[in-house]
Design a protein around this motif. Structure first.
Motif, PDB file in Angstrom:
ATOM      1  N   ASP A  10     -15.125 -25.458  53.873  1.00 15.79           N
ATOM      2  CA  ASP A  10     -16.122 -25.855  54.867  1.00 15.79           C
ATOM      3  C   ASP A  10     -16.492 -24.687  55.773  1.00 15.79           C
ATOM      4  N   GLU A  11     -16.014 -23.475  55.385  1.00 17.25           N
ATOM      5  CA  GLU A  11     -16.320 -22.228  56.091  1.00 17.25           C
ATOM      6  C   GLU A  11     -15.736 -22.192  57.496  1.00 17.25           C
ATOM      7  N   LYS A  12     -14.674 -22.940  57.714  1.00 16.55           N
ATOM      8  CA  LYS A  12     -13.943 -22.901  58.984  1.00 16.55           C
ATOM      9  C   LYS A  12     -12.529 -22.389  58.727  1.00 16.55           C
ATOM     10  N   PRO A  13     -11.898 -21.761  59.750  1.00 15.56           N
ATOM     11  CA  PRO A  13     -10.549 -21.198  59.537  1.00 15.56           C
ATOM     12  C   PRO A  13      -9.501 -22.288  59.305  1.00 15.56           C
ATOM     13  N   ALA A  14      -8.511 -21.944  58.512  1.00 12.82           N
ATOM     14  CA  ALA A  14      -7.392 -22.851  58.232  1.00 12.82           C
ATOM     15  C   ALA A  14      -6.177 -22.004  57.862  1.00 12.82           C
ATOM     16  N   LEU A  15      -5.058 -22.655  57.731  1.00 13.72           N
ATOM     17  CA  LEU A  15      -3.819 -21.968  57.346  1.00 13.72           C
ATOM     18  C   LEU A  15      -3.331 -22.524  56.025  1.00 13.72           C
ATOM     19  N   MET A  16      -3.121 -21.652  55.051  1.00 11.18           N
ATOM     20  CA  MET A  16      -2.521 -22.069  53.783  1.00 11.18           C
ATOM     21  C   MET A  16      -1.036 -21.733  53.837  1.00 11.18           C
ATOM     22  N   LEU A  17      -0.235 -22.770  53.731  1.00 12.03           N
ATOM     23  CA  LEU A  17       1.216 -22.626  53.811  1.00 12.03           C
ATOM     24  C   LEU A  17       1.804 -22.820  52.413  1.00 12.03           C
ATOM     25  N   THR A  18       2.512 -21.794  51.923  1.00 12.66           N
ATOM     26  CA  THR A  18       3.109 -21.827  50.596  1.00 12.66           C
ATOM     27  C   THR A  18       4.621 -21.847  50.740  1.00 12.66           C
ATOM     28  N   LEU A  19       5.262 -22.815  50.098  1.00 15.72           N
ATOM     29  CA  LEU A  19       6.721 -22.910  50.125  1.00 15.72           C
ATOM     30  C   LEU A  19       7.254 -22.761  48.715  1.00 15.72           C
ATOM     31  N   ARG A  20       8.090 -21.748  48.546  1.00 17.87           N
ATOM     32  CA  ARG A  20       8.628 -21.441  47.219  1.00 17.87           C
ATOM     33  C   ARG A  20      10.131 -21.651  47.231  1.00 17.87           C
ATOM     34  N   ASP A  21      10.635 -22.361  46.234  1.00 18.40           N
ATOM     35  CA  ASP A  21      12.074 -22.613  46.096  1.00 18.40           C
ATOM     36  C   ASP A  21      12.765 -21.311  45.681  1.00 18.40           C
ATOM     37  N   VAL A  22      13.628 -20.785  46.546  1.00 22.21           N
ATOM     38  CA  VAL A  22      14.308 -19.515  46.258  1.00 22.21           C
ATOM     39  C   VAL A  22      15.821 -19.706  46.199  1.00 22.21           C
ATOM     40  N   GLU A  23      16.271 -20.942  46.041  1.00 25.58           N
ATOM     41  CA  GLU A  23      17.710 -21.212  46.045  1.00 25.58           C
ATOM     42  C   GLU A  23      18.440 -20.427  44.952  1.00 25.58           C
ATOM     43  N   GLU A  24      17.955 -20.524  43.715  1.00 35.57           N
ATOM     44  CA  GLU A  24      18.625 -19.827  42.617  1.00 35.57           C
ATOM     45  C   GLU A  24      18.483 -18.310  42.751  1.00 35.57           C
ATOM     46  N   GLU A  25      17.320 -17.883  43.211  1.00 33.03           N
ATOM     47  CA  GLU A  25      17.102 -16.444  43.410  1.00 33.03           C
ATOM     48  C   GLU A  25      18.075 -15.892  44.447  1.00 33.03           C
ATOM     49  N   ARG A  26      18.275 -16.659  45.535  1.00 34.77           N
ATOM     50  CA  ARG A  26      19.196 -16.200  46.581  1.00 34.77           C
ATOM     51  C   ARG A  26      20.642 -16.182  46.072  1.00 34.77           C
ATOM     52  N   LYS A  27      20.971 -17.121  45.228  1.00 36.28           N
ATOM     53  CA  LYS A  27      22.327 -17.126  44.664  1.00 36.28           C
ATOM     54  C   LYS A  27      22.549 -15.888  43.800  1.00 36.28           C
ATOM     55  N   VAL A  28      21.528 -15.534  43.008  1.00 37.52           N
ATOM     56  CA  VAL A  28      21.629 -14.337  42.176  1.00 37.52           C
ATOM     57  C   VAL A  28      21.737 -13.092  43.064  1.00 37.52           C
ATOM     58  N   GLN A  29      20.914 -13.044  44.123  1.00 34.23           N
ATOM     59  CA  GLN A  29      20.952 -11.904  45.037  1.00 34.23           C
ATOM     60  C   GLN A  29      22.319 -11.777  45.704  1.00 34.23           C
ATOM     61  N   GLN A  30      22.867 -12.916  46.101  1.00 40.53           N
ATOM     62  CA  GLN A  30      24.180 -12.887  46.740  1.00 40.53           C
ATOM     63  C   GLN A  30      25.250 -12.425  45.763  1.00 40.53           C
ATOM     64  N   ARG A  31      25.121 -12.865  44.518  1.00 42.18           N
ATOM     65  CA  ARG A  31      26.082 -12.445  43.501  1.00 42.18           C
ATOM     66  C   ARG A  31      26.000 -10.933  43.266  1.00 42.18           C
ATOM     67  N   LEU A  32      24.783 -10.420  43.186  1.00 43.29           N
ATOM     68  CA  LEU A  32      24.605  -8.982  43.005  1.00 43.29           C
ATOM     69  C   LEU A  32      25.143  -8.217  44.212  1.00 43.29           C
ATOM     70  N   TYR A  33      24.907  -8.754  45.390  1.00 47.09           N
ATOM     71  CA  TYR A  33      25.428  -8.116  46.604  1.00 47.09           C
ATOM     72  C   TYR A  33      26.949  -8.079  46.575  1.00 47.09           C
ATOM     73  N   ASP A  34      27.544  -9.209  46.191  1.00 46.00           N
ATOM     74  CA  ASP A  34      29.004  -9.267  46.129  1.00 46.00           C
ATOM     75  C   ASP A  34      29.553  -8.262  45.122  1.00 46.00           C
ATOM     76  N   LEU A  35      28.872  -8.148  43.981  1.00 48.82           N
ATOM     77  CA  LEU A  35      29.334  -7.193  42.979  1.00 48.82           C
ATOM     78  C   LEU A  35      29.218  -5.761  43.482  1.00 48.82           C
ATOM     79  N   ALA A  36      28.180  -5.479  44.272  1.00 46.44           N
ATOM     80  CA  ALA A  36      27.948  -4.121  44.744  1.00 46.44           C
ATOM     81  C   ALA A  36      28.806  -3.758  45.943  1.00 46.44           C
TER      82      ALA A  36
END
Length: 527
Positions: free
Chosen positions: A107-133
């Motif tokens: 409608d040519e008026k400003p708005a906010l697009m909010l995107t929510l992405r599930d990162v639970e598994e990604e964070r678990k992998v990151q934490q595992r890599l951090y722990d290994l390092a």
């Protein structure tokens, strides 16, 4: 909602198709009440009936993400504003990453697009890599790499005089007896008992690291004002570590373990992790020698390690008659008058020739080094680019013995070039001259012998030594020398291209890098 109409515009249909295809939950909101303009299929699935009730984001969607409204900037967001990103969790505690982007809606008026992405598994992998390092897998405490990075993070403040503190190394007394008597599995259990206790002490949280084996490190920093009085600082750390000095035992084990600790204060005794670890290790051995089960603070008088000779070490170039660099010789210029003016062997460094990294030796320059047994070791022969090195043979007054000639032949067979240093009428023999490629002379001695030798061996490369002035350079060049060593290159009449001095600095730093390290090393274990 804008897409709740019976008839969608073509633009709305196109945007809906794109956003529904995304692997994320997407909502578009507007205004202080966060009116929902659009919800993609993934978000509708979460909202269920709430979606049909046409609720605002505040009353509906944010109910699934308790802290979303508090942290979201939707009311103030306008088209073209920088995007924001935040981490949040849904009602089940699952990790999501939310990203808000200001857009211009259909409608040519400003708005906010909010995107929510599930990162639970990604964070678990990151934490595992951090722990290994960064985490020791046996004990669960931070490892050596984490210590180095934690130290590096505050190194500038230490050097600037803003922080003081300690690096303390400790290990278990009698640990070897446990491993030898009851096996390494029992030793592992003992290490876990130690670290479980230390982790339970609040003051030690985030300050404990495992180096390896039964060696651990404590690293503490505090404002410099706290360390104005060294005696007070020592007393404070003695009190801090009282909870660590216990008798560590296990059921059915007759041997008990205590700990011994060495502490290095900084910045008094160093400003980098390598130096502080080394000095803390020295203090640890003092604690062991004094009877174990105690801590010792490092003092300068304990440090008996061999040091560089005042570190007056430089790379002296060997130049052609045109002032260009032919090669480099490592020279010790810090011991004149002390009977130690000899060319410095690379083996005199704490690291030997085995530590050389061939990939660092770039360009066409030769590197003149004195003979050392390391040149014939397997590690050097397998890795060193031997064609880059000229081995200097320090000749005596008499001709080389047959055993020496055999050694010289062996070096040639390995691929090294040889240079005769100290050649005179008495020690020069046909067998020797057949082996060497370079001859080094002082142009101010025995002119007739020099001239005859240069004429007799036109295929040899003769190096004039101690050429420190224009006059000496011209004299040596007139005698037939093709290579020159000394300080005459500082004379602008000889070195017309100042860029030729740059390799001197570059290779000086390079060779120092090759023969030293910032890594912590237990000097007791170096053969």
């Amino acid at each position: 909602m804008a897409f709740g109409k019976n008839k969608k515009t073509a633009a709305e249909q196109a945007i809906s198709g794109v956003l529904n295809a995304q692997d994320a939950e997407i909502i578009v909101v507007r205004g202080k009440d966060c009116e929902v303009l659009f919800t993609n299929d993934a978000a509708k699935k979460r909202l269920g009936r709430e979606y049909a009730e046409n609720l605002s984001c505040k009353n509906g969607y944010s109910g699934h993400f308790p802290d979303l409204c508090r942290r979201c900037t939707a009311p103030e967001h306008a088209a073209g504003a920088p995007p924001f990103r935040l981490d949040t969790r849904d009602g089940d505690g699952r990790a999501y990453q939310a990203e808000g982007t200001g857009i211009q809606w259909v409608d040519e008026k400003p708005a906010l697009m909010l995107t929510l992405r599930d990162v639970e598994e990604e964070r678990k992998v990151q934490q595992r890599l951090y722990d290994l390092a960064y985490t020791d897998q046996l004990t669960g405490v931070a490892n050596r790499q984490r210590f180095r990075e934690d130290f590096d993070a505050v190194a500038k403040d230490i050097v600037a005089g803003n922080l003081c503190g300690i690096v303390a190394i400790f290990d278990l007394d009698n640990f070897k007896n446990i491993n030898d008597t009851y096996g390494h599995n029992t030793g592992d259990v003992m290490l876990r008992r130690l670290t479980e206790h230390l982790k339970s002490v609040p003051e030690y949280k985030d300050h404990l690291y495992r180096l390896g084996g039964d060696e651990f490190v404590f690293f503490f920093t505090e404002p410099m004002a706290n360390c104005a009085n060294e005696l007070d600082a020592r007393s404070r750390y003695v009190q801090l570590f009282k909870n660590a000095f216990l008798s560590y035992t296990m059921p059915n084990i007759e041997v008990a373990c205590t700990i011994s600790m060495g502490i290095a204060l900084f910045p008094q005794y160093g400003e980098n992790s390598s130096e502080l670890l080394r000095k803390a290790d020295i203090a640890l051995y003092k604690a062991k020698a004094a009877g174990k089960n105690q801590l010792v603070f490092f003092e300068d008088k304990y440090d008996t390690a061999k040091k560089f000779k005042d570190l007056y070490i430089n790379i002296q170039p060997i130049l052609t008659a045109h002032g260009t660099t032919y090669g480099y010789e490592l020279v010790d210029r810090g011991n004149e008058g002390k009977g130690e003016e000899d060319i410095l062997n690379l083996a005199d460094f704490d690291r030997t020739m085995d530590a050389l990294n061939p990939s660092e030796l770039n360009g066409n320059e030769k590197y003149f080094v004195s003979y050392t047994n390391h040149l014939t070791s397997g590690a050097v022969l397998n890795n060193l680019p031997k064609d880059k090195f000229v081995v200097q043979l320090r000749l005596g007054e008499r001709p080389p013995a047959s055993t020496e000639l055999l050694k010289f032949k062996r070096l040639r067979g390995y691929g090294y070039s040889l240079a005769a240093d100290g050649l005179n009428r008495q020690n020069m023999t046909p067998d020797l001259m057949e082996l060497v490629e370079f001859c080094k002379f002082d142009p101010r001695t025995d002119a007739l012998f020099r001239k005859k030798t240069i004429a007799q061996y036109p295929n040899k490369r003769f190096v004039a030594l101690d050429v420190d002035s224009d006059a000496q350079f011209e004299d040596a060049k007139g005698q037939g020398f093709k290579l020159f060593q000394g300080f005459f290159f500082n004379q602008p009449v000889v070195v017309k291209k100042t860029k030729e001095i740059d390799p001197l600095k570059a290779n000086y730093l390079r060779l120092l890098k090759l023969t030293s390290t910032d890594d912590y090393v237990n000097f007791q274990e170096i053969s």
